[in-house]
Motif scaffolding. Sequence first.
Motif, PDB file in Angstrom:
ATOM      1  N   UNK A 102       0.837  -1.200   0.000  1.00 20.57           N
ATOM      2  CA  UNK A 102       0.000   0.000   0.000  1.00 20.57           C
ATOM      3  C   UNK A 102       0.871   1.248   0.000  1.00 20.57           C
ATOM      4  N   UNK A 103       1.883   1.254   0.855  1.00 19.49           N
ATOM      5  CA  UNK A 103       2.792   2.403   0.928  1.00 19.49           C
ATOM      6  C   UNK A 103       3.469   2.657  -0.415  1.00 19.49           C
ATOM      7  N   UNK A 104       3.951   1.603  -1.052  1.00 19.66           N
ATOM      8  CA  UNK A 104       4.628   1.742  -2.345  1.00 19.66           C
ATOM      9  C   UNK A 104       3.678   2.279  -3.412  1.00 19.66           C
ATOM     10  N   UNK A 105       2.427   1.828  -3.369  1.00 18.46           N
ATOM     11  CA  UNK A 105       1.437   2.307  -4.336  1.00 18.46           C
ATOM     12  C   UNK A 105       1.168   3.803  -4.165  1.00 18.46           C
ATOM     13  N   UNK A 106       1.091   4.251  -2.908  1.00 19.95           N
ATOM     14  CA  UNK A 106       0.848   5.673  -2.661  1.00 19.95           C
ATOM     15  C   UNK A 106       2.058   6.496  -3.071  1.00 19.95           C
ATOM     16  N   UNK A 275      15.187  22.347  -5.360  1.00 27.28           N
ATOM     17  CA  UNK A 275      15.298  23.212  -6.538  1.00 27.28           C
ATOM     18  C   UNK A 275      15.929  24.555  -6.183  1.00 27.28           C
ATOM     19  N   UNK A 276      15.493  25.122  -5.062  1.00 21.89           N
ATOM     20  CA  UNK A 276      16.033  26.419  -4.630  1.00 21.89           C
ATOM     21  C   UNK A 276      17.505  26.309  -4.268  1.00 21.89           C
ATOM     22  N   UNK A 277      17.871  25.262  -3.551  1.00 24.74           N
ATOM     23  CA  UNK A 277      19.248  25.119  -3.092  1.00 24.74           C
ATOM     24  C   UNK A 277      20.209  24.816  -4.235  1.00 24.74           C
ATOM     25  N   UNK A 278      19.725  24.154  -5.286  1.00 25.98           N
ATOM     26  CA  UNK A 278      20.588  23.849  -6.437  1.00 25.98           C
ATOM     27  C   UNK A 278      20.464  24.908  -7.530  1.00 25.98           C
ATOM     28  N   UNK A 279      19.742  26.020  -7.190  1.00 23.50           N
ATOM     29  CA  UNK A 279      19.543  27.130  -8.140  1.00 23.50           C
ATOM     30  C   UNK A 279      18.943  26.646  -9.463  1.00 23.50           C
ATOM     31  N   UNK A 280      17.996  25.711  -9.344  1.00 25.71           N
ATOM     32  CA  UNK A 280      17.261  25.238 -10.502  1.00 25.71           C
ATOM     33  C   UNK A 280      17.908  24.109 -11.268  1.00 25.71           C
ATOM     34  N   UNK A 281      19.115  23.699 -10.857  1.00 20.23           N
ATOM     35  CA  UNK A 281      19.788  22.610 -11.590  1.00 20.23           C
ATOM     36  C   UNK A 281      19.047  21.288 -11.406  1.00 20.23           C
ATOM     37  N   UNK A 282      18.409  21.103 -10.247  1.00 22.12           N
ATOM     38  CA  UNK A 282      17.554  19.939 -10.028  1.00 22.12           C
ATOM     39  C   UNK A 282      16.122  20.452  -9.976  1.00 22.12           C
ATOM     40  N   UNK A 283      15.287  19.997 -10.892  1.00 20.27           N
ATOM     41  CA  UNK A 283      13.910  20.469 -10.965  1.00 20.27           C
ATOM     42  C   UNK A 283      13.087  19.858  -9.835  1.00 20.27           C
ATOM     43  N   UNK A 284      11.929  20.470  -9.508  1.00 22.89           N
ATOM     44  CA  UNK A 284      11.054  19.860  -8.499  1.00 22.89           C
ATOM     45  C   UNK A 284      10.677  18.424  -8.853  1.00 22.89           C
ATOM     46  N   UNK A 285      10.433  18.162 -10.145  1.00 18.57           N
ATOM     47  CA  UNK A 285      10.059  16.794 -10.544  1.00 18.57           C
ATOM     48  C   UNK A 285      11.175  15.805 -10.248  1.00 18.57           C
ATOM     49  N   UNK A 286      12.420  16.216 -10.507  1.00 12.81           N
ATOM     50  CA  UNK A 286      13.549  15.339 -10.184  1.00 12.81           C
ATOM     51  C   UNK A 286      13.660  15.160  -8.674  1.00 12.81           C
ATOM     52  N   UNK A 287      13.352  16.233  -7.926  1.00 11.37           N
ATOM     53  CA  UNK A 287      13.359  16.127  -6.468  1.00 11.37           C
ATOM     54  C   UNK A 287      12.314  15.141  -5.978  1.00 11.37           C
ATOM     55  N   UNK A 288      11.128  15.161  -6.605  1.00 13.84           N
ATOM     56  CA  UNK A 288      10.087  14.205  -6.228  1.00 13.84           C
ATOM     57  C   UNK A 288      10.553  12.770  -6.499  1.00 13.84           C
ATOM     58  N   UNK A 289      11.199  12.577  -7.642  1.00  9.55           N
ATOM     59  CA  UNK A 289      11.676  11.234  -8.003  1.00  9.55           C
ATOM     60  C   UNK A 289      12.715  10.741  -7.000  1.00  9.55           C
ATOM     61  N   UNK A 290      13.618  11.652  -6.575  1.00 10.44           N
ATOM     62  CA  UNK A 290      14.626  11.290  -5.574  1.00 10.44           C
ATOM     63  C   UNK A 290      13.952  10.912  -4.265  1.00 10.44           C
ATOM     64  N   UNK A 291      12.967  11.704  -3.858  1.00 10.43           N
ATOM     65  CA  UNK A 291      12.260  11.428  -2.608  1.00 10.43           C
ATOM     66  C   UNK A 291      11.575  10.073  -2.651  1.00 10.43           C
ATOM     67  N   UNK A 295      12.353   6.889  -0.386  1.00 11.44           N
ATOM     68  CA  UNK A 295      11.228   6.423   0.414  1.00 11.44           C
ATOM     69  C   UNK A 295      10.943   4.949   0.211  1.00 11.44           C
ATOM     70  N   UNK A 296      11.025   4.487  -1.014  1.00 11.16           N
ATOM     71  CA  UNK A 296      10.783   3.067  -1.292  1.00 11.16           C
ATOM     72  C   UNK A 296      11.875   2.189  -0.672  1.00 11.16           C
ATOM     73  N   UNK A 297      13.113   2.669  -0.715  1.00 10.19           N
ATOM     74  CA  UNK A 297      14.203   1.909  -0.078  1.00 10.19           C
ATOM     75  C   UNK A 297      13.959   1.801   1.420  1.00 10.19           C
ATOM     76  N   UNK A 298      13.595   2.921   2.054  1.00  7.24           N
ATOM     77  CA  UNK A 298      13.321   2.899   3.489  1.00  7.24           C
ATOM     78  C   UNK A 298      12.138   1.982   3.811  1.00  7.24           C
ATOM     79  N   UNK A 299      11.119   2.026   2.965  1.00  8.66           N
ATOM     80  CA  UNK A 299       9.916   1.225   3.199  1.00  8.66           C
ATOM     81  C   UNK A 299      10.219  -0.263   3.254  1.00  8.66           C
ATOM     82  N   UNK A 300      11.041  -0.732   2.330  1.00  2.00           N
ATOM     83  CA  UNK A 300      11.296  -2.175   2.236  1.00  2.00           C
ATOM     84  C   UNK A 300      12.509  -2.623   3.042  1.00  2.00           C
ATOM     85  N   UNK A 301      13.296  -1.665   3.548  1.00  2.00           N
ATOM     86  CA  UNK A 301      14.506  -2.040   4.282  1.00  2.00           C
ATOM     87  C   UNK A 301      14.372  -1.860   5.791  1.00  2.00           C
ATOM     88  N   UNK A 302      13.403  -1.048   6.239  1.00  2.00           N
ATOM     89  CA  UNK A 302      13.324  -0.719   7.662  1.00  2.00           C
ATOM     90  C   UNK A 302      11.895  -0.850   8.176  1.00  2.00           C
TER      91      UNK A 302
END
Length: 361
Positions: A102-106, A275-291, A295-302
């Motif tokens: 369920x967590x992974x789906x969300x 995005x703000x800290x990287x002065x736009x070099x990392x877009x919000x969408x890329x930030x979401x993907x990183x998060x 999150x998925x690693x933490x979910x299945x490992x801990x």
Amino acid sequence: IIGSGFLVLGPILVASFGQFAPLLMVTLCIVAYLFGASIRFNIVRLAARSGLRSVVEDRLETLSSWALAFAYIISVAYYLNLLGSFAVSLTPLNDAFHAQLVTSSVFALILLVGWFRGFHALERMEQITVGVKLSVIAGLLFGLGWFFIDKAVSSELVHGSATVTGWQAFALTAGLLVTVQGFETSRYLGDEYSPLTRIRSMQFSQWISTAIYMIYIAFLSYLFIPENLVLSETAIIELMAVVAPILPLLLIIAAISAQFSAAVADTGGSGGLITELTKGRISPRAGYALLVTIGLVLTWAMSIFEIISYASRAFAFYYALQAFIASKGSYSESGLTFKGTGFASLGILGLAIAAFGTSVE
């Protein structure tokens, strides 16, 4: 502030500290309020001396922003794992594997929405879910209060002993700091609200949440025997079933809605910060993907309790940096003062919490 922590904190404190749980709760709230004081000092100083801060303060501020972005990433994993656990808690699929599914789906849903649509549509849920959550909490406190009075009249209140003491008690309490965080949001609303409004909003949120937490823990501490509690992330459901049959279902509704909206808010906050800290070099969408990836690693490992302790330590590091910024600002304005020394001591405490906070398991 009242959200995920409310769902897990009660059973943990009662199982660990028995009748002394209210003392630990008030300690957590006081420490959180003191960290809030350092952030409030920084709000005033930033508004009064915009652009005039020292290089050290600016560098600490940048580092604290990175720490907050990272803390948000862990906290989203915490929120959504709790959501998954509550979502399956009253079903035949009540086990860790299906909760993680369920967590992974969300997580996948949040990534898709954030990637293609942005979070503005989902953010409208925030006011509704907060209202639902507070209504359920009011009902829960009323039910607990009625149950408490009934037990008190019958002389059936319990006085359980602490099962955790000494250094272990400090480390466990340190690992629970994340359950009373959330007030720092006011720090980052300067484009929309005045410093006074943001300061008052933070103070009110901390006062109200402290009152709710203290009433809640005071009731629980004398109703349930620590040795009889089986700790899990959804232990509160079993406890509330004893109080009133309707409360478990209401808690699940509140948990799912509150966890989802909190996860959306922190996902947006983390993506924006990166995005703000990287002065736009990392877009919000890329930030979401990183998060979502982390999150998925933490979910299945801990376990959820391990994630809570790591989230607490991440926020403690952020609060420590804010305290050191306040200490440096106080020294720059007035030299060596009691207030500045207090902020520095608070920063050291934050680092200790970050270093030594442990999971309840």
